[in-house]
Design a protein around this motif. Structure first.
Motif, short mmCIF file in Angstrom:
data_model
loop_
_atom_site.label_atom_id
_atom_site.label_comp_id
_atom_site.label_asym_id
_atom_site.label_seq_id
_atom_site.Cartn_x
_atom_site.Cartn_y
_atom_site.Cartn_z
N GLY A 261 1.52 6.74 -6.96
CA GLY A 261 0.24 7.09 -7.56
C GLY A 261 -0.50 5.91 -8.13
O GLY A 261 -1.22 6.04 -9.12
N ALA B 201 2.29 1.65 -3.47
CA ALA B 201 1.24 2.15 -4.36
C ALA B 201 1.03 3.65 -4.15
O ALA B 201 0.99 4.42 -5.12
CB ALA B 201 -0.06 1.39 -4.12
N ALA B 202 0.91 4.07 -2.91
CA ALA B 202 0.66 5.48 -2.61
C ALA B 202 1.81 6.37 -3.09
O ALA B 202 1.57 7.43 -3.67
CB ALA B 202 0.44 5.67 -1.11
N ARG B 203 3.03 5.93 -2.88
CA ARG B 203 4.19 6.74 -3.30
C ARG B 203 4.26 6.92 -4.82
O ARG B 203 4.82 7.91 -5.30
CB ARG B 203 5.49 6.08 -2.85
N HIS C 226 -2.99 2.31 -7.49
CA HIS C 226 -4.00 1.69 -6.65
C HIS C 226 -3.43 0.34 -6.22
O HIS C 226 -2.65 -0.27 -6.96
CB HIS C 226 -5.29 1.51 -7.47
N ALA D 168 0.83 -1.21 0.00
CA ALA D 168 0.00 0.00 0.00
C ALA D 168 0.86 1.26 0.00
O ALA D 168 0.55 2.24 -0.69
CB ALA D 168 -0.94 -0.01 1.21
N GLU D 169 1.96 1.23 0.75
CA GLU D 169 2.87 2.39 0.77
C GLU D 169 3.52 2.58 -0.59
O GLU D 169 3.64 3.70 -1.09
CB GLU D 169 3.93 2.22 1.86
#
Length: 151
Positions: A33, A29-31, A35, A26-27
């Motif tokens: 952009g 993915a977030a870094r 999903h 998840a980290e």
């Protein structure tokens, strides 16, 4: 079941590892952009390449449990981000194959590389029989999880 039995302690550690890897994903993915679905798709595609499995959009959709429209949107997004490319199958030109771009591999290694290096170092500290025991255990857990999900 005794929550403090040696077997349940293994289950608790396995659960904690699973949660940590999920949080790392998840980290990542977030870094970048992405999903979390994008990350799962990339993992499936990397596994397919390693196992010499032709990864078509239909194959990816089945792995991801997505319908055709959802799979198309996913592949379009990954292609726009230059993480995946569609190519014509050289054996059957009607078929489209999905390939992970070098950019995706580099992003993955830059983020997950240190963790993977630590895991490999731990595995290297085990003898052959210990590694086989761990592999056997994790394979059985994986099979049980897949079976439970498909029921």
């Amino acid at each position: 079941m005794n929550d403090q039995s040696p077997e349940m302690k293994l289950v608790h550690v396995l659960r904690a590892v699973t949660v940590e890897f999920d949080l790392l994903g998840a980290e990542f993915a977030a870094r970048h952009g992405l999903h979390p679905t994008d990350v799962r798709a990339l993992i499936h595609l990397l596994d397919a390449a390693r196992d010499n499995v032709p990864a078509t959009p239909g194959w990816l959709g089945r792995q991801m449990h997505l319908n055709s429209a959802g799979t198309t949107a996913l592949v379009d997004r990954l292609e726009r981000l230059e993480l995946v490319q569609r190519t014509k199958d050289t054996v059957d030109r009607r078929r489209v194959l999905l390939e992970v771009e070098e950019k995706a591999t580099e992003l993955g290694w830059s983020f997950f590389g240190p963790v993977l290096a630590d895991v490999v170092a731990v595995a290297e500290s085990f003898d052959t029989d210990e590694r086989e025991t761990v592999r056997s255990f994790l394979t059985a857990v994986l099979q049980s999880s897949r079976q439970a999900r498909s029921s």
